[in-house]
Design a protein around this motif. Structure first.
Motif, PDB file in Angstrom:
ATOM      1  N   GLN A   1       5.449  -0.047  -4.869  1.00 36.54           N
ATOM      2  CA  GLN A   1       6.812   0.488  -5.025  1.00 36.54           C
ATOM      3  C   GLN A   1       7.349   0.236  -6.432  1.00 36.54           C
ATOM      4  O   GLN A   1       7.973   1.108  -7.035  1.00 36.54           O
ATOM      5  CB  GLN A   1       7.770  -0.164  -4.009  1.00 36.54           C
ATOM      6  CG  GLN A   1       7.322  -0.082  -2.564  1.00 36.54           C
ATOM      7  CD  GLN A   1       7.297   1.339  -2.022  1.00 36.54           C
ATOM      8  OE1 GLN A   1       7.718   2.283  -2.677  1.00 36.54           O
ATOM      9  NE2 GLN A   1       6.783   1.499  -0.814  1.00 36.54           N
ATOM     10  N   LEU A   2       7.127  -0.953  -6.943  1.00 35.50           N
ATOM     11  CA  LEU A   2       7.652  -1.288  -8.272  1.00 35.50           C
ATOM     12  C   LEU A   2       6.806  -0.624  -9.358  1.00 35.50           C
ATOM     13  O   LEU A   2       7.328  -0.038 -10.309  1.00 35.50           O
ATOM     14  CB  LEU A   2       7.657  -2.809  -8.483  1.00 35.50           C
ATOM     15  CG  LEU A   2       8.167  -3.242  -9.858  1.00 35.50           C
ATOM     16  CD1 LEU A   2       9.659  -2.958 -10.001  1.00 35.50           C
ATOM     17  CD2 LEU A   2       7.889  -4.721 -10.112  1.00 35.50           C
ATOM     18  N   ALA A   3       5.485  -0.701  -9.201  1.00 38.11           N
ATOM     19  CA  ALA A   3       4.584  -0.174 -10.239  1.00 38.11           C
ATOM     20  C   ALA A   3       4.845   1.314 -10.474  1.00 38.11           C
ATOM     21  O   ALA A   3       4.935   1.782 -11.612  1.00 38.11           O
ATOM     22  CB  ALA A   3       3.136  -0.416  -9.830  1.00 38.11           C
TER      23      ALA A   3
ATOM     24  N   LEU B   1      15.069   0.922  -6.795  1.00 37.94           N
ATOM     25  CA  LEU B   1      14.515   0.262  -7.981  1.00 37.94           C
ATOM     26  C   LEU B   1      14.911   1.001  -9.260  1.00 37.94           C
ATOM     27  O   LEU B   1      15.287   0.375 -10.253  1.00 37.94           O
ATOM     28  CB  LEU B   1      12.989   0.149  -7.870  1.00 37.94           C
ATOM     29  CG  LEU B   1      12.495  -0.909  -6.875  1.00 37.94           C
ATOM     30  CD1 LEU B   1      11.010  -0.721  -6.566  1.00 37.94           C
ATOM     31  CD2 LEU B   1      12.726  -2.325  -7.428  1.00 37.94           C
ATOM     32  N   PHE B   2      14.813   2.343  -9.236  1.00 35.17           N
ATOM     33  CA  PHE B   2      15.246   3.108 -10.422  1.00 35.17           C
ATOM     34  C   PHE B   2      16.682   2.742 -10.776  1.00 35.17           C
ATOM     35  O   PHE B   2      17.004   2.456 -11.929  1.00 35.17           O
ATOM     36  CB  PHE B   2      15.177   4.623 -10.145  1.00 35.17           C
ATOM     37  CG  PHE B   2      13.831   5.235 -10.403  1.00 35.17           C
ATOM     38  CD1 PHE B   2      13.358   5.403 -11.703  1.00 35.17           C
ATOM     39  CD2 PHE B   2      13.034   5.674  -9.360  1.00 35.17           C
ATOM     40  CE1 PHE B   2      12.121   5.998 -11.946  1.00 35.17           C
ATOM     41  CE2 PHE B   2      11.801   6.260  -9.594  1.00 35.17           C
ATOM     42  CZ  PHE B   2      11.343   6.420 -10.881  1.00 35.17           C
ATOM     43  N   GLU B   3      17.532   2.757  -9.765  1.00 33.57           N
ATOM     44  CA  GLU B   3      18.950   2.532 -10.018  1.00 33.57           C
ATOM     45  C   GLU B   3      19.191   1.106 -10.518  1.00 33.57           C
ATOM     46  O   GLU B   3      19.895   0.888 -11.505  1.00 33.57           O
ATOM     47  CB  GLU B   3      19.714   2.787  -8.721  1.00 33.57           C
ATOM     48  CG  GLU B   3      21.212   2.807  -8.916  1.00 33.57           C
ATOM     49  CD  GLU B   3      21.954   2.916  -7.589  1.00 33.57           C
ATOM     50  OE1 GLU B   3      21.453   3.586  -6.665  1.00 33.57           O
ATOM     51  OE2 GLU B   3      23.021   2.302  -7.481  1.00 33.57           O
ATOM     52  N   THR B   4      18.577   0.142  -9.857  1.00 38.97           N
ATOM     53  CA  THR B   4      18.830  -1.254 -10.206  1.00 38.97           C
ATOM     54  C   THR B   4      18.267  -1.589 -11.586  1.00 38.97           C
ATOM     55  O   THR B   4      18.830  -2.397 -12.318  1.00 38.97           O
ATOM     56  CB  THR B   4      18.239  -2.172  -9.113  1.00 38.97           C
ATOM     57  OG1 THR B   4      18.711  -1.703  -7.854  1.00 38.97           O
ATOM     58  CG2 THR B   4      18.658  -3.614  -9.299  1.00 38.97           C
ATOM     59  N   LEU B   5      17.166  -0.960 -11.946  1.00 38.41           N
ATOM     60  CA  LEU B   5      16.571  -1.203 -13.270  1.00 38.41           C
ATOM     61  C   LEU B   5      17.215  -0.327 -14.355  1.00 38.41           C
ATOM     62  O   LEU B   5      16.833  -0.412 -15.525  1.00 38.41           O
ATOM     63  CB  LEU B   5      15.059  -0.933 -13.228  1.00 38.41           C
ATOM     64  CG  LEU B   5      14.217  -1.949 -12.430  1.00 38.41           C
ATOM     65  CD1 LEU B   5      12.825  -1.401 -12.138  1.00 38.41           C
ATOM     66  CD2 LEU B   5      14.113  -3.273 -13.200  1.00 38.41           C
ATOM     67  N   GLY B   6      18.152   0.542 -13.962  1.00 38.31           N
ATOM     68  CA  GLY B   6      18.816   1.410 -14.936  1.00 38.31           C
ATOM     69  C   GLY B   6      17.897   2.489 -15.485  1.00 38.31           C
ATOM     70  O   GLY B   6      18.006   2.873 -16.647  1.00 38.31           O
TER      71      GLY B   6
ATOM     72  N   ALA C   1       0.849  -1.188   0.000  1.00 37.60           N
ATOM     73  CA  ALA C   1       0.000   0.000   0.000  1.00 37.60           C
ATOM     74  C   ALA C   1       0.888   1.243   0.000  1.00 37.60           C
ATOM     75  O   ALA C   1       1.921   1.260   0.653  1.00 37.60           O
ATOM     76  CB  ALA C   1      -0.892   0.005   1.223  1.00 37.60           C
ATOM     77  N   PRO C   2       0.495   2.282  -0.776  1.00 37.04           N
ATOM     78  CA  PRO C   2       1.320   3.482  -0.809  1.00 37.04           C
ATOM     79  C   PRO C   2       1.498   4.112   0.569  1.00 37.04           C
ATOM     80  O   PRO C   2       2.560   4.594   0.897  1.00 37.04           O
ATOM     81  CB  PRO C   2       0.552   4.430  -1.723  1.00 37.04           C
ATOM     82  CG  PRO C   2      -0.423   3.608  -2.453  1.00 37.04           C
ATOM     83  CD  PRO C   2      -0.664   2.368  -1.651  1.00 37.04           C
ATOM     84  N   HIS C   3       0.456   4.118   1.360  1.00 37.91           N
ATOM     85  CA  HIS C   3       0.543   4.806   2.647  1.00 37.91           C
ATOM     86  C   HIS C   3       0.523   3.789   3.770  1.00 37.91           C
ATOM     87  O   HIS C   3      -0.413   3.698   4.551  1.00 37.91           O
ATOM     88  CB  HIS C   3      -0.611   5.798   2.809  1.00 37.91           C
ATOM     89  CG  HIS C   3      -0.706   6.744   1.653  1.00 37.91           C
ATOM     90  ND1 HIS C   3       0.055   7.874   1.551  1.00 37.91           N
ATOM     91  CD2 HIS C   3      -1.444   6.693   0.520  1.00 37.91           C
ATOM     92  CE1 HIS C   3      -0.214   8.490   0.427  1.00 37.91           C
ATOM     93  NE2 HIS C   3      -1.119   7.802  -0.217  1.00 37.91           N
ATOM     94  N   GLY C   4       1.554   2.980   3.845  1.00 36.29           N
ATOM     95  CA  GLY C   4       1.633   1.951   4.881  1.00 36.29           C
ATOM     96  C   GLY C   4       1.950   2.574   6.222  1.00 36.29           C
ATOM     97  O   GLY C   4       2.009   3.785   6.353  1.00 36.29           O
TER      98      GLY C   4
END
Ligand code: GLU
Length: 338
Positions: free
Chosen positions: A210-212, A241-246, A134-137
């Motif tokens: 987070q991924l979506a 995630l941004f960094e790891t996915l390039g 959830a976005p607001h956990g």
């Protein structure tokens, strides 16, 4: 507020931190509501800020409905949200449902697995789903203890061997990850201490928020994200995630929250504050815009349109503290009828 692309390593030490504040590139921004209920005054304020920030820079604005949580999301809420945004006087250049891009988000999860940056997890703690997707956990995230790390070759191996459904978790390290937020300044986390290996694909195979959000912000070419500062603590996971996915991360503007009378984050269940209800009670949308403008550091008459407030918008005037919506805020709005 941070200005310009300053190197920040000196301030933060040896961490992965990007200063993503203003540059000269064309601006692409997004409004990213989850279609799970009616919008409230908190949404109105953050969406107006996103709109003002984008339109001041002649940017392109996307309306993206984050509808992957199929149990809660619905077309009904999509239409109602669009009507509420139009009522506020906002416009956008494009509109789409996140679910349309589901294959590419799932593919990113599978790529991370193939590259050894994620692993299958069959843990079924009841709180995992709400805390991690959830976005607001909750503000204090449970640290996942790594129970399933190095156990399974792939999803079917995990499912076959346990008889349970498997999701995927990202493998985090002790390296600090952070950013210079354009509103909040430097923010750094060690993911191994704050959340541990975090969920990127739920056990029902729906990608976690987070991924979506990362795959979509990159796919949509988003250069700036304006959202409530309860999501600041999600941002290091997203940057990982941004960094790891390039992929290229946007600049972030995390804005102070709008609180209810009890001092809690305004939620969709605070029905008395929904834009729809205010509209049904005859409130002039220009009064709502004027309220949002005032609590964003813009001085206005009691009624103003979003477009008329635009020339005065300036991030440096944004008050740094949360704003409380009280009975008297509502009474003031109710007093300004169309
Ligand atoms: N869809 C999320 C929400 O409703 C917003 C996510 C974001 O702005 O990153 O809160």
């Amino acid at each position: 507020l941070s200005q310009g692309n300053r190197p920040i390593e000196s301030a933060l030490g040896d961490v992965t931190a990007l200063d993503m504040s203003e540059s000269n590139a064309p601006v692409v921004a997004r409004l990213a509501p989850s279609p799970t209920g009616d919008l409230h005054l908190g949404h109105a304020r953050s969406f107006l800020l996103a709109w003002w920030s984008c339109r001041r820079k002649h940017g392109r604005l996307l309306l993206r409905f984050e509808d992957l949580d199929s149990e809660r999301a619905g077309q009904h809420w999509v239409s109602r949200t669009q009507e509420d945004l139009e009522w506020l006087g906002l416009d956008w250049d494009d509109c789409r449902l996140q679910s349309r891009g589901l294959p590419r988000i799932t593919q990113a999860a599978m790529d991370l697995l193939a590259q050894g940056f994620a692993y299958p997890c069959v843990c079924s703690r009841g709180d995992i789903r709400s805390a991690a997707s959830a976005p607001h956990g909750p503000t204090t995230l449970d640290v996942y203890p790594g129970t399933c790390r190095n156990k399974y070759r792939d999803l079917s191996d995990a499912e076959h061997r346990t008889g349970k459904q498997a999701g995927l978790r990202a493998v985090v390290s002790s390296r600090p990850v952070g950013l210079v937020d354009a509103v909040r300044g430097a923010y750094v986390e060690r993911l191994d201490q704050t959340c541990g290996d975090f969920l990127i694909l739920r056990r029902d195979k729906i990608p976690a928020y987070q991924l979506a959000v990362v795959v979509d912000d990159a796919a949509d070419g988003v250069t700036e994200v304006v959202r409530g500062d309860d999501l600041l603590q999600s941002t290091p996971r997203q940057l990982w995630l941004f960094e790891t996915l390039g992929l290229n991360p946007p600049a972030y503007y995390h804005v102070p929250l709008i609180l209810n009378e009890a001092g809690k984050r305004l939620a969709k269940r605070d029905a008395a504050m929904s834009l729809r209800e205010l509209r049904q009670l005859g409130v002039d949308p220009r009064a709502v815009v004027a309220w949002a403008a005032r609590c964003s550091g813009i001085s206005t008459p009691p009624r103003i349109t979003a477009a008329d407030a635009l020339p005065q918008f300036d991030w440096s005037q944004l008050p740094p503290h949360p704003v409380r919506v009280t009975r008297s805020t509502l009474d003031d709005l109710l007093g300004i009828q169309t």
